[in-house]
Design a protein around this motif. Structure first.
Motif, short mmCIF file in Angstrom:
data_model
loop_
_atom_site.label_atom_id
_atom_site.label_comp_id
_atom_site.label_asym_id
_atom_site.label_seq_id
_atom_site.Cartn_x
_atom_site.Cartn_y
_atom_site.Cartn_z
N ALA A 42 -15.24 -3.97 -2.19
CA ALA A 42 -14.75 -2.65 -1.74
C ALA A 42 -13.96 -1.98 -2.86
CB ALA A 42 -13.88 -2.81 -0.50
N ARG A 100 -11.88 -2.09 9.16
CA ARG A 100 -10.73 -1.96 8.26
C ARG A 100 -9.53 -2.81 8.74
NH1 ARG A 100 -10.30 -0.48 4.05
NH2 ARG A 100 -8.55 0.95 4.13
N TYR A 136 -5.49 3.43 11.90
CA TYR A 136 -6.62 4.36 11.87
C TYR A 136 -7.02 4.90 13.24
CZ TYR A 136 -7.17 2.98 7.04
OH TYR A 136 -6.94 2.75 5.71
N TYR A 183 -5.94 -9.48 -6.84
CA TYR A 183 -4.73 -9.89 -7.53
C TYR A 183 -3.53 -9.72 -6.62
CZ TYR A 183 -8.24 -9.12 -11.02
OH TYR A 183 -9.42 -9.16 -11.69
N GLU A 216 -2.20 -12.46 -1.78
CA GLU A 216 -3.52 -12.95 -1.36
C GLU A 216 -3.95 -14.05 -2.31
OE1 GLU A 216 -6.37 -9.98 0.24
OE2 GLU A 216 -5.30 -8.62 -1.10
N GLU A 259 0.87 -1.18 0.00
CA GLU A 259 0.00 0.00 0.00
C GLU A 259 0.90 1.23 0.00
OE1 GLU A 259 -1.34 1.82 3.48
OE2 GLU A 259 0.83 1.80 3.64
P1 HAM Z 1 -6.97 -1.14 1.64
O1 HAM Z 1 -8.38 -1.23 2.11
O2 HAM Z 1 -6.03 -2.22 2.06
O3 HAM Z 1 -6.43 0.26 2.12
O4 HAM Z 1 -6.93 -1.07 0.06
C1 HAM Z 1 -7.66 -0.08 -0.64
C2 HAM Z 1 -8.32 -0.68 -1.86
O5 HAM Z 1 -7.35 -1.33 -2.68
C3 HAM Z 1 -9.35 -1.76 -1.57
O6 HAM Z 1 -10.61 -1.19 -1.25
C4 HAM Z 1 -9.40 -2.48 -2.91
O7 HAM Z 1 -10.24 -1.80 -3.82
C5 HAM Z 1 -7.96 -2.40 -3.39
N1 HAM Z 1 -7.26 -3.65 -3.12
C6 HAM Z 1 -6.69 -4.06 -1.97
N2 HAM Z 1 -6.12 -5.28 -2.11
C7 HAM Z 1 -6.34 -5.65 -3.39
C8 HAM Z 1 -6.00 -6.80 -4.18
N3 HAM Z 1 -5.29 -7.81 -3.67
N4 HAM Z 1 -6.39 -6.84 -5.48
C9 HAM Z 1 -7.08 -5.81 -6.03
N5 HAM Z 1 -7.43 -4.70 -5.33
C10 HAM Z 1 -7.07 -4.62 -4.04
C11 HAM Z 1 -5.17 0.74 1.87
O8 HAM Z 1 -4.42 0.27 1.07
C12 HAM Z 1 -4.86 2.01 2.63
N6 HAM Z 1 -3.49 2.42 2.30
C13 HAM Z 1 -5.85 3.11 2.28
C14 HAM Z 1 -5.57 4.39 2.97
C15 HAM Z 1 -4.90 5.45 2.46
N7 HAM Z 1 -5.90 4.69 4.21
C16 HAM Z 1 -5.45 5.92 4.50
N8 HAM Z 1 -4.84 6.39 3.44
#
Ligand code: HAM
Length: 420
Positions: free
Chosen positions: A278, A256, A261, A120, A113, A80
């Motif tokens: 999501a 989350r 957070y 993905y 994952e 991330e």
């Molecule tokens: P997260 O909920 O882990 O948050 O990821 C955000 C979004 O990334 C998810 O809602 C999803 O749409 C997408 N996502 C996560 N994992 C995958 C995956 N394996 N394949 C496809 N899409 C995926 C964060 O990453 C935090 N950094 C958000 C944040 C920013 N909070 C504060 N600032």
């Protein structure tokens, strides 16, 4: 045959226009809200994520691509962006240059994952982080930007869920209450939930197991134990969302999966993409910058999964991108004019036209088919009797109209193609 690694995908030329369209909307919306782009490395020191995201999270515990490089350092492909953006802010003292830094990003992330539709191992996120202010209007701004991007993509089947996790003191107090509630059910919990009972008890709300879910149904909710300041903050976020006509729902069970957070958390889910619903998630992280060794400044942000968003767009048929047109295709009639045709093609391109020609020695008929396949607006026929007379023929492929030019009338041909 060597294939792409499990959970990774190629984006082929036919898919690129959709990605470009999404990227252009993201850039446009973020810049309207005065966010500036930041790019950080794809890999970082492993400690950054362990400390930033939290040792007890799924991401750090079991999903990171971590390896020791040739100099013996532990490196991790970023799962991330928030931790990397905060590191960059601290490293470059961005907070000293301006009190509030509004930043956005796009790029690949990596998590090991179990792959499925919309999930993905290399995926792409866009996201934003605002560092330096605790104003609840910024919490609302994140949700509004995400919602506006989805709306501009034509997505309809959306639900905005928001919650507040308060501050650590009220949360610790609540965790004790939750533990007391769960103690009598402990033996009935799944082994995963038993582990989380000790390490990350809030995540029990995320369990997909039927039995766990039943137990959690009547669990006490954090929102009922928030301190006054957190409640006031949350009220202001809701007011700003109402004023901006963003439909939302308070989901007191939204916890989350990342540890950083505080206060507001949110997700936007789509009803059009199956279980990986999501589209984005985010929240406030007022302690993270200090935790990572920086100044005591608050932050808020979100990130969205681009593959999932495009999947939702496809399933809702929410937009279509125009196929790319070529301006001009140069068709060679006969042999011997290769140099003339090639140098003309290069010159037209330098004047701003998109131009192609045959590199496979094809027949005139096959070259015309290629001109059609590439949606060329014009074809310039070069060769044969016309060329012997010193002429070339420009054909408008839309109307079928043909015009004759003398073969050195480069400027006139250029103007005709540019004008239409
Ligand atoms: P997260 O909920 O882990 O948050 O990821 C955000 C979004 O990334 C998810 O809602 C999803 O749409 C997408 N996502 C996560 N994992 C995958 C995956 N394996 N394949 C496809 N899409 C995926 C964060 O990453 C935090 N950094 C958000 C944040 C920013 N909070 C504060 N600032």
């Amino acid at each position: 045959m060597i294939k792409a690694v499990t959970g990774t995908r190629d984006t082929l030329p036919t898919d690129i226009p959709k990605w470009n369209f999404l990227e252009s909307i993201v850039e446009s919306v973020f810049s309207k809200f005065n966010y500036k782009e930041i790019r950080t490395p794809v890999f970082e020191d492993t400690n950054l994520f362990a400390r930033g995201i939290g040792e007890s999270t799924d991401i750090v515990g079991k999903e990171m691509y971590t390896f020791v490089d040739r100099s013996g350092e532990s490196i991790t492909l970023r799962p991330e962006m928030t931790a990397g953006v905060v590191r960059a802010l601290i490293e470059h003292s961005l907070d000293k240059k301006q009190n509030l830094n509004k930043l956005y990003y796009m790029g690949p992330m990596f998590r090991q994952e179990r792959p499925q539709a919309g999930r993905y191992r290399q995926f792409h996120q866009f996201g934003a982080e605002a560092l330096g202010s605790n104003d609840p209007l910024l919490d609302a701004e994140m949700i509004i930007m995400a919602y506006d991007i989805f709306a501009r993509l034509g997505l309809k089947n959306l639900l905005v869920k928001i919650n507040s996790l308060g501050v650590p003191s009220s949360r610790e107090n609540y965790k004790k209450i939750l533990r007391d509630y769960l103690q009598p059910y402990f033996e009935k919990l799944t082994s995963e939930s038993k582990k989380r009972f000790d390490t990350n008890i809030l995540r029990l709300f995320d369990s997909k197991e039927e039995n766990d879910r039943k137990i959690m149904e009547d669990a006490p909710l954090l929102i009922d134990y928030l301190d006054d300041e957190s409640l006031r903050h949350f009220e202001k976020v809701k007011e700003a969302l109402l004023a901006s006509r963003i439909p939302f729902e308070v989901d007191a069970k939204l916890v989350r999966g990342l540890d950083y957070y505080t206060h507001t958390t949110f997700e936007v889910v789509s009803g059009s993409v199956g279980s990986q619903s999501a589209l984005c998630g985010g929240g406030r992280y007022n302690l993270l910058v200090k935790e990572l060794g920086g100044p005591d400044i608050p932050g808020i942000g979100f990130a969205a999964g681009m593959e999932r968003i495009l999947l939702a767009c496809e399933n809702e048929n929410s937009f279509s991108v125009k196929e790319e047109n070529l301006d001009l295709y140069l068709v060679a009639i006969g042999k011997g004019l290769e140099n003339f045709i090639y140098s003309n093609a290069v010159n037209f391109r330098r004047e701003g036209l998109s131009v192609d020609l045959d590199y496979l020695g094809r027949s005139v008929k096959a070259q015309m088919r290629e001109a059609n396949r590439t949606n060329s607006r014009y074809v310039l026929l070069i060769g044969g009797e016309e060329f012997d007379r010193g002429e070339v023929v420009l054909k408008n492929m839309g109307t079928g109209e043909q015009k004759i030019f003398t073969k050195d009338d480069f400027e006139k041909i250029l103007l005709t193609v540019k004008e239409n």
